[in-house]
Every structure is written in C-alpha cells, then in structure tokens.
Write a protein that holds these residues in place. Sequence first.
Motif, short mmCIF file in Angstrom:
data_model
loop_
_atom_site.label_atom_id
_atom_site.label_comp_id
_atom_site.label_asym_id
_atom_site.label_seq_id
_atom_site.Cartn_x
_atom_site.Cartn_y
_atom_site.Cartn_z
N LEU A 154 0.87 -1.16 0.00
CA LEU A 154 0.00 0.00 0.00
C LEU A 154 0.91 1.21 0.00
O LEU A 154 1.87 1.28 0.76
CB LEU A 154 -0.88 0.02 1.25
N LYS A 166 -17.54 -2.17 1.09
CA LYS A 166 -18.05 -2.53 2.41
C LYS A 166 -19.30 -1.71 2.76
O LYS A 166 -20.29 -2.24 3.27
CB LYS A 166 -16.97 -2.28 3.45
N GLY A 189 -5.50 2.32 -2.43
CA GLY A 189 -5.94 0.95 -2.52
C GLY A 189 -7.02 0.61 -1.51
O GLY A 189 -7.68 -0.42 -1.62
N THR A 190 -7.21 1.48 -0.53
CA THR A 190 -8.18 1.18 0.51
C THR A 190 -9.57 1.72 0.20
O THR A 190 -10.56 1.26 0.77
CB THR A 190 -7.74 1.76 1.86
N ARG A 201 -4.52 -9.92 6.02
CA ARG A 201 -3.21 -10.52 5.83
C ARG A 201 -2.12 -9.45 5.79
O ARG A 201 -1.05 -9.59 6.40
CB ARG A 201 -3.26 -11.26 4.48
N TYR A 202 -2.45 -8.39 5.10
CA TYR A 202 -1.48 -7.31 4.93
C TYR A 202 -1.23 -6.57 6.23
O TYR A 202 -0.09 -6.30 6.61
CB TYR A 202 -2.02 -6.35 3.86
N ILE A 203 -2.31 -6.26 6.93
CA ILE A 203 -2.20 -5.55 8.20
C ILE A 203 -1.41 -6.36 9.21
O ILE A 203 -0.57 -5.83 9.94
CB ILE A 203 -3.62 -5.27 8.77
N GLU A 248 -7.34 -10.07 2.06
CA GLU A 248 -6.05 -9.50 1.68
C GLU A 248 -5.63 -8.41 2.67
O GLU A 248 -4.48 -8.32 3.08
CB GLU A 248 -6.16 -8.92 0.27
N TRP A 249 -6.61 -7.62 3.05
CA TRP A 249 -6.37 -6.54 4.00
C TRP A 249 -5.88 -7.09 5.34
O TRP A 249 -4.88 -6.63 5.89
CB TRP A 249 -7.65 -5.73 4.18
N GLU A 287 -10.85 -8.89 -0.87
CA GLU A 287 -10.06 -7.74 -0.43
C GLU A 287 -9.98 -7.64 1.09
O GLU A 287 -9.00 -7.14 1.62
CB GLU A 287 -10.65 -6.45 -1.02
N MET A 288 -11.01 -8.11 1.75
CA MET A 288 -10.97 -8.07 3.21
C MET A 288 -9.95 -9.08 3.74
O MET A 288 -9.22 -8.80 4.70
CB MET A 288 -12.35 -8.34 3.80
N LEU A 336 -12.14 -0.79 -1.07
CA LEU A 336 -12.56 -1.64 0.04
C LEU A 336 -13.63 -0.95 0.89
O LEU A 336 -14.67 -1.54 1.21
CB LEU A 336 -11.34 -1.98 0.90
N LEU A 337 -13.39 0.29 1.21
CA LEU A 337 -14.34 1.05 2.04
C LEU A 337 -15.68 1.23 1.34
O LEU A 337 -16.74 1.08 1.96
CB LEU A 337 -13.75 2.43 2.36
N VAL A 364 -14.82 0.95 10.06
CA VAL A 364 -15.68 0.89 8.87
C VAL A 364 -15.95 -0.56 8.48
O VAL A 364 -17.08 -0.93 8.18
CB VAL A 364 -15.04 1.63 7.69
#
Lengths: 108, 108
Positions: A8, B18, B10-11, B97-99, B94-95, B91-92, B14-15, A105
Amino acid sequence: MAKKSELLQGTLDLLVLKTLRQEPAHGYAIAQKILVSSRKVLDVQQGSLYPALHRLEKKGLIESEWREGDNGRMAKVYSLKKAGKKQLEEEMEEWSRYIAAIQWVLEA
Amino acid sequence: MAKKSELLQGTLDLLVLKTLRQEPAHGYAIAQKILVSSRKVLDVQQGSLYPALHRLEKKGLIESEWREGDNGRMAKVYSLKKAGKKQLEEEMEEWSRYIAAIQWVLEA
DNA sequence: TTACTATGTGTAGAGAGGCTATGCATTATG
DNA sequence: CATAATGCATAGCCTCTCTACACATAGTAA
C-alpha cells in the motif's frame, strides 16, 4: 488482483524507518529483514526500495556510509538520524489511527 | 475538520464496497457513511470518490440507477453486484493478511 | 432579495510512490 | 563455466488520491 508483492502506498517509508531503528543496515539487507519479520508476506522490490532510501536520505531522515561487510563487499549502510526517529514515531501513531478507522468501517 | 485525511492508496475501493454491502446508496451518502463509521477520521474527497465509483462500475462490481430520494432530488444510487461481494471478501482477506504483516514488522 | 450552506454529480491536472525491466559488478556454488 | 546470490541504481509506466474547478437545486438566514 493485488499480487502479494504489492505494498500500500505510504507504508514503505514506515517499514524502512522501523527496520533501521533496530540497527543500521544496507538496502539489500533491509529488504530481507522486512521479508523475514513480515513472515514472507512483504516482499519489497528493489525498484521500490532504493528510490525510497534516496527519498528518505534527501529528507534528512536517514544517512548513508559506504562500508565493507563481513563478506568483503562494499555496501551503502544506512542509519536513522534523529529526525528519522521522530518521523517514525509520528508515522506509527498516524498508522494506528488510520488502521483503527478502517477497522471501524469494516466492522460497521 | 482539521486533518487532511490522506487515504492509503488501494483502501478506498474496500471502504466503498463494504459500505455498499449494508445497503445501496448514492455517492454523497457513501462518503458520509464512511465519515461517520470511521468516527470522522476518513474524509473521502469527492474527487476521489466519484472516479472510484466509476471504476468499480466499469469493473462490474457495482451498478447504478438514477432515483429520486425523499428530498425530491435525483441521485445515482449504487448497489453491490455479485462480483462485488466476492471482490469484497477477497479484499478483506487480503487486507487482514497485509495488516498482520505490517504489524509483525512494527513489533519486531 | 440576496447570500450562503448543504446536497449532489462530475472532470482535469498534478503529484506521489510503487512496479517492471534493465543495467552493471562481485562472489559463491554446482 | 554457468548460474544464483549479493548489491546498487535508474527509466518509464501505472494507478490512485488530491486539489480545484464547474454545474445544479433546495433550504435557511440576513
């Protein structure tokens, strides 16, 4: 979609600064350290890393010095400057704040 | 509102996805919902939001329909398509995992 | 009336930063 | 002797977000 190597935007500086807070390191080693500490998830590309290091140095957050390593190779070793430590702290706070917001969110 | 809340690239998708999973909404309302559910941290700019909606529609993840709201105004109401729900789930994951990966680095 | 605020959609242009691809050089390994 | 690993670096591309506009209508305050 997103390959696992895609970062990111905005997080690379944070990762680099954090890694350098442990101890000075050269670019190639920084990428390896991030790869290991992220448990192989974050694979920083050289085409991303080196420009990032140059940016950070230009901003006065890190400084470099050519040194010879144990293997007899020359490498450009970077270390955190005072301003870099401050920047790191700020970015970590910003990161936490940001992540929390996203999480709210996503859990709404 | 004080801070210019720069989003991490990139977020936004997702937002938006959602937010639309709750219920269909028009652009302006989506931004407000994100602002509220993020507790005023994430202030999505119109110049970011509308292009994002067009992108998502072009990708077939959402669809739009002009409708008249309670206030008598016309608004373009977006709703999630099946592909969008699937994309959101991916994407959630992926998110997360990334976080987690970033967190490991920051705690190293 | 006038003006300002909120609601609502949209684009153009700029800037940032990460990616691929490439180049070069040295050392270790098969 | 070829290949992988180590090590630095840049060019050009691409995507995404931001600022700054432009336009339109409704409600409210002066």
